[in-house]
Motif scaffolding. Structure first.
Motif, PDB file in Angstrom:
ATOM      1  N   ASP A  40       6.954  15.551 -29.752  1.00 23.75           N
ATOM      2  CA  ASP A  40       6.283  16.789 -30.143  1.00 23.75           C
ATOM      3  C   ASP A  40       6.469  17.038 -31.631  1.00 23.75           C
ATOM      4  OD1 ASP A  40       8.675  18.757 -30.620  1.00 23.75           O
ATOM      5  OD2 ASP A  40       9.096  17.869 -28.672  1.00 23.75           O
ATOM      6  N   PHE A  41       5.536  17.790 -32.191  1.00 21.63           N
ATOM      7  CA  PHE A  41       5.576  18.089 -33.627  1.00 21.63           C
ATOM      8  C   PHE A  41       5.120  19.515 -33.881  1.00 21.63           C
ATOM      9  CE2 PHE A  41       3.287  18.474 -37.684  1.00 21.63           C
ATOM     10  CZ  PHE A  41       4.322  18.185 -38.562  1.00 21.63           C
ATOM     11  N   SER A  42       5.848  20.203 -34.753  1.00 27.91           N
ATOM     12  CA  SER A  42       5.475  21.536 -35.221  1.00 27.91           C
ATOM     13  C   SER A  42       5.493  21.508 -36.744  1.00 27.91           C
ATOM     14  CB  SER A  42       6.466  22.602 -34.736  1.00 27.91           C
ATOM     15  OG  SER A  42       6.558  22.606 -33.328  1.00 27.91           O
ATOM     16  N   PRO A  43       4.440  21.977 -37.405  1.00 33.83           N
ATOM     17  CA  PRO A  43       4.430  21.967 -38.873  1.00 33.83           C
ATOM     18  C   PRO A  43       5.477  22.891 -39.479  1.00 33.83           C
ATOM     19  CG  PRO A  43       2.509  23.111 -38.013  1.00 33.83           C
ATOM     20  CD  PRO A  43       3.169  22.465 -36.847  1.00 33.83           C
ATOM     21  N   VAL A  44       5.910  23.885 -38.698  1.00 29.50           N
ATOM     22  CA  VAL A  44       6.985  24.790 -39.107  1.00 29.50           C
ATOM     23  C   VAL A  44       7.931  24.916 -37.921  1.00 29.50           C
ATOM     24  CG1 VAL A  44       7.585  27.108 -39.899  1.00 29.50           C
ATOM     25  CG2 VAL A  44       5.447  26.059 -40.648  1.00 29.50           C
ATOM     26  N   ALA A  45       9.225  24.827 -38.167  1.00 30.89           N
ATOM     27  CA  ALA A  45      10.188  24.775 -37.068  1.00 30.89           C
ATOM     28  C   ALA A  45      10.345  26.104 -36.338  1.00 30.89           C
ATOM     29  CB  ALA A  45      11.546  24.308 -37.590  1.00 30.89           C
ATOM     30  N   THR A  46      10.463  27.198 -37.094  1.00 32.32           N
ATOM     31  CA  THR A  46      10.753  28.493 -36.477  1.00 32.32           C
ATOM     32  C   THR A  46       9.925  29.610 -37.093  1.00 32.32           C
ATOM     33  OG1 THR A  46      12.508  29.139 -38.039  1.00 32.32           O
ATOM     34  CG2 THR A  46      13.158  27.775 -36.144  1.00 32.32           C
ATOM     35  N   THR A  47       9.893  30.730 -36.389  1.00 35.61           N
ATOM     36  CA  THR A  47       9.331  31.952 -36.952  1.00 35.61           C
ATOM     37  C   THR A  47      10.332  32.502 -37.967  1.00 35.61           C
ATOM     38  OG1 THR A  47      10.402  33.412 -35.350  1.00 35.61           O
ATOM     39  CG2 THR A  47       8.274  32.453 -34.716  1.00 35.61           C
ATOM     40  N   PRO A  48       9.939  33.483 -38.781  1.00 39.52           N
ATOM     41  CA  PRO A  48      10.912  34.084 -39.711  1.00 39.52           C
ATOM     42  C   PRO A  48      12.132  34.658 -38.992  1.00 39.52           C
ATOM     43  CG  PRO A  48       8.694  34.707 -40.333  1.00 39.52           C
ATOM     44  CD  PRO A  48       8.582  34.011 -39.001  1.00 39.52           C
ATOM     45  N   LEU A 126      14.079  14.827 -14.534  1.00 36.11           N
ATOM     46  CA  LEU A 126      14.119  14.546 -15.974  1.00 36.11           C
ATOM     47  C   LEU A 126      15.403  15.138 -16.555  1.00 36.11           C
ATOM     48  CD1 LEU A 126      10.413  15.465 -16.872  1.00 36.11           C
ATOM     49  CD2 LEU A 126      11.343  13.185 -16.430  1.00 36.11           C
ATOM     50  N   THR A 127      16.524  14.757 -15.982  1.00 36.77           N
ATOM     51  CA  THR A 127      17.777  15.440 -16.303  1.00 36.77           C
ATOM     52  C   THR A 127      18.671  14.723 -17.308  1.00 36.77           C
ATOM     53  OG1 THR A 127      18.810  14.394 -14.372  1.00 36.77           O
ATOM     54  CG2 THR A 127      17.877  16.612 -14.076  1.00 36.77           C
ATOM     55  N   CYS A 128      18.356  13.471 -17.660  1.00 37.09           N
ATOM     56  CA  CYS A 128      19.242  12.707 -18.546  1.00 37.09           C
ATOM     57  C   CYS A 128      18.434  11.986 -19.621  1.00 37.09           C
ATOM     58  CB  CYS A 128      20.040  11.670 -17.757  1.00 37.09           C
ATOM     59  SG  CYS A 128      21.098  12.364 -16.466  1.00 37.09           S
ATOM     60  N   GLY A 129      18.816  12.169 -20.870  1.00 41.95           N
ATOM     61  CA  GLY A 129      18.058  11.502 -21.922  1.00 41.95           C
ATOM     62  C   GLY A 129      18.736  11.518 -23.273  1.00 41.95           C
ATOM     63  N   ILE A 130      17.991  11.040 -24.246  1.00 45.53           N
ATOM     64  CA  ILE A 130      18.412  11.050 -25.647  1.00 45.53           C
ATOM     65  C   ILE A 130      17.295  11.709 -26.445  1.00 45.53           C
ATOM     66  CG2 ILE A 130      18.879   9.650 -27.701  1.00 45.53           C
ATOM     67  CD1 ILE A 130      20.035   7.504 -25.897  1.00 45.53           C
ATOM     68  N   THR A 131      17.658  12.602 -27.343  1.00 44.76           N
ATOM     69  CA  THR A 131      16.672  13.252 -28.208  1.00 44.76           C
ATOM     70  C   THR A 131      16.998  12.960 -29.667  1.00 44.76           C
ATOM     71  OG1 THR A 131      16.061  15.011 -26.668  1.00 44.76           O
ATOM     72  CG2 THR A 131      15.800  15.490 -29.014  1.00 44.76           C
ATOM     73  N   VAL A 132      15.949  12.658 -30.416  1.00 46.30           N
ATOM     74  CA  VAL A 132      16.073  12.380 -31.847  1.00 46.30           C
ATOM     75  C   VAL A 132      15.409  13.521 -32.617  1.00 46.30           C
ATOM     76  CG1 VAL A 132      15.588  10.739 -33.702  1.00 46.30           C
ATOM     77  CG2 VAL A 132      15.911   9.909 -31.342  1.00 46.30           C
ATOM     78  N   PRO A 133      16.173  14.370 -33.313  1.00 47.15           N
ATOM     79  CA  PRO A 133      15.568  15.422 -34.137  1.00 47.15           C
ATOM     80  C   PRO A 133      14.976  14.801 -35.401  1.00 47.15           C
ATOM     81  CG  PRO A 133      17.876  15.897 -33.584  1.00 47.15           C
ATOM     82  CD  PRO A 133      17.639  14.452 -33.309  1.00 47.15           C
ATOM     83  N   LEU A 134      13.803  15.264 -35.789  1.00 45.73           N
ATOM     84  CA  LEU A 134      13.114  14.709 -36.955  1.00 45.73           C
ATOM     85  C   LEU A 134      12.678  15.866 -37.852  1.00 45.73           C
ATOM     86  CD1 LEU A 134      11.097  12.241 -34.765  1.00 45.73           C
ATOM     87  CD2 LEU A 134      12.763  11.513 -36.486  1.00 45.73           C
ATOM     88  N   HIS A 135      13.501  16.171 -38.838  1.00 40.62           N
ATOM     89  CA  HIS A 135      13.231  17.267 -39.767  1.00 40.62           C
ATOM     90  C   HIS A 135      12.586  16.708 -41.034  1.00 40.62           C
ATOM     91  CE1 HIS A 135      15.825  20.104 -37.491  1.00 40.62           C
ATOM     92  NE2 HIS A 135      16.542  19.019 -37.243  1.00 40.62           N
ATOM     93  N   ARG A 136      11.508  17.336 -41.476  1.00 38.23           N
ATOM     94  CA  ARG A 136      10.830  16.899 -42.689  1.00 38.23           C
ATOM     95  C   ARG A 136      11.118  17.863 -43.829  1.00 38.23           C
ATOM     96  NH1 ARG A 136       7.630  12.734 -41.798  1.00 38.23           N
ATOM     97  NH2 ARG A 136       6.629  12.960 -43.822  1.00 38.23           N
ATOM     98  N   SER A 137      11.159  17.335 -45.037  1.00 40.54           N
ATOM     99  CA  SER A 137      11.451  18.165 -46.204  1.00 40.54           C
ATOM    100  C   SER A 137      10.385  19.229 -46.425  1.00 40.54           C
ATOM    101  CB  SER A 137      11.568  17.286 -47.460  1.00 40.54           C
ATOM    102  OG  SER A 137      10.359  16.575 -47.683  1.00 40.54           O
ATOM    103  N   THR A 138       9.185  19.003 -45.885  1.00 40.75           N
ATOM    104  CA  THR A 138       8.093  19.964 -46.029  1.00 40.75           C
ATOM    105  C   THR A 138       8.166  21.086 -44.998  1.00 40.75           C
ATOM    106  OG1 THR A 138       6.709  18.551 -44.631  1.00 40.75           O
ATOM    107  CG2 THR A 138       6.514  18.272 -47.026  1.00 40.75           C
ATOM    108  N   GLY A 139       9.161  21.031 -44.108  1.00 41.93           N
ATOM    109  CA  GLY A 139       9.329  22.081 -43.113  1.00 41.93           C
ATOM    110  C   GLY A 139       8.917  21.685 -41.717  1.00 41.93           C
TER     111      GLY A 139
END
Length: 255
Positions: A40-48, A126-139
């Motif tokens: 999944d991808f969000s152009p902005v991570a969070t609300t203010p 779907l109880t066991c897994g690995i997640t890779v966080p991917l933060h971009r410098s542009t937000g």
């Protein structure tokens, strides 16, 4: 595992769409011993206010068809503890909803607000897994998740051995997928500003008055004011200054 990474690079190089890239990554994840995959991808991570923004793009393989509707439309994404953890770290992590997340990143994190998500993932295995966080410098903020269904008792120990490689898989897939995302998926969906509304807000952010904005866009002051009021309403802002702050936060405009 290095062979798997080489295979991923080769197969992704042949793909010409996000769907093809996701298919290639899922195929490699299966070779590595995982069953389902979610990106999944969000152009902005969070609300203010710090609430997770609903993804503009979500792809999954070997996950239930209703997952997109639940996570995006019913906003399970905002109450997903794995996503909440991913928001605060840049390192890949192992998680398990079994035994209340014991020995994983979910330990001591699960709360009442997470119960609908927890119940759904137990119901769908779907109880066991690995997640890779991917933060971009542009937000921008993305996650790459691989899941092993019917995972055995050694899942946590075994997957920690491949954690770094899965992290590399996620980075490779994300870097390949991002240029193929549709324009409306790389921009925040909080409000669909017209080009003129965005231009007027941008000029306002630079400190220009309504008259100065009108002069710059070649329109009357009432027209410039109308564009600013329309943008403010679309953003559900309290006033023009708040609208500018929101537009900057969601990267609808840039200084």
């Amino acid at each position: 595992m290095h062979t798997i990474i080489d295979l991923l690079k080769r197969d992704i190089g042949k793909a010409s769409s996000v769907g093809g890239i996701v298919d290639a990554a899922h195929d490699v994840a299966r070779r590595a011993g995982f069953d389902a995959m979610i990106y999944d991808f969000s152009p902005v991570a969070t609300t203010p206010e710090g609430t997770l923004v609903i993804p503009s793009h979500l792809s999954h393989r070997e996950a239930p068809a209703d997952m997109r509707q639940l996570w995006c439309e019913q906003k399970y994404h905002q109450h997903d503890p794995v996503q909440q953890i991913a928001l605060k770290t840049s390192a890949p992590f192992v998680w398990s909803y079994r035994q209340n997340g014991r020995h994983t990143a979910l330990a001591s994190h699960l709360k009442k607000e997470h119960e609908p998500v927890t119940a759904y993932l137990h119901d769908t295995n779907l109880t066991c897994g690995i997640t890779v966080p991917l933060h971009r410098s542009t937000g921008g903020f993305a996650t790459f998740t691989v899941i092993q269904k019917d995972a055995g008792p050694s899942f946590i120990r075994d997957t920690r051995d491949v954690l770094q490689s899965v992290g590399l898989m996620g980075q490779i897939m994300h870097d390949a997928a991002l240029p193929h995302l549709a324009t409306d998926q790389t921009q925040a969906t909080i409000a669909a500003l017209t080009p003129r509304e965005a231009e007027c807000l941008h000029l306002s952010a630079q400190g220009h008055t309504a008259k100065e904005i009108a002069d710059q866009i070649g329109r009357s002051v009432p027209t410039a004011t109308l564009h600013l009021k329309s943008a403010t309403a679309k953003l559900r802002a309290r006033n023009r200054a708040h609208a500018v702050a929101l537009a900057l936060h969601y990267r609808l405009i840039e200084l």
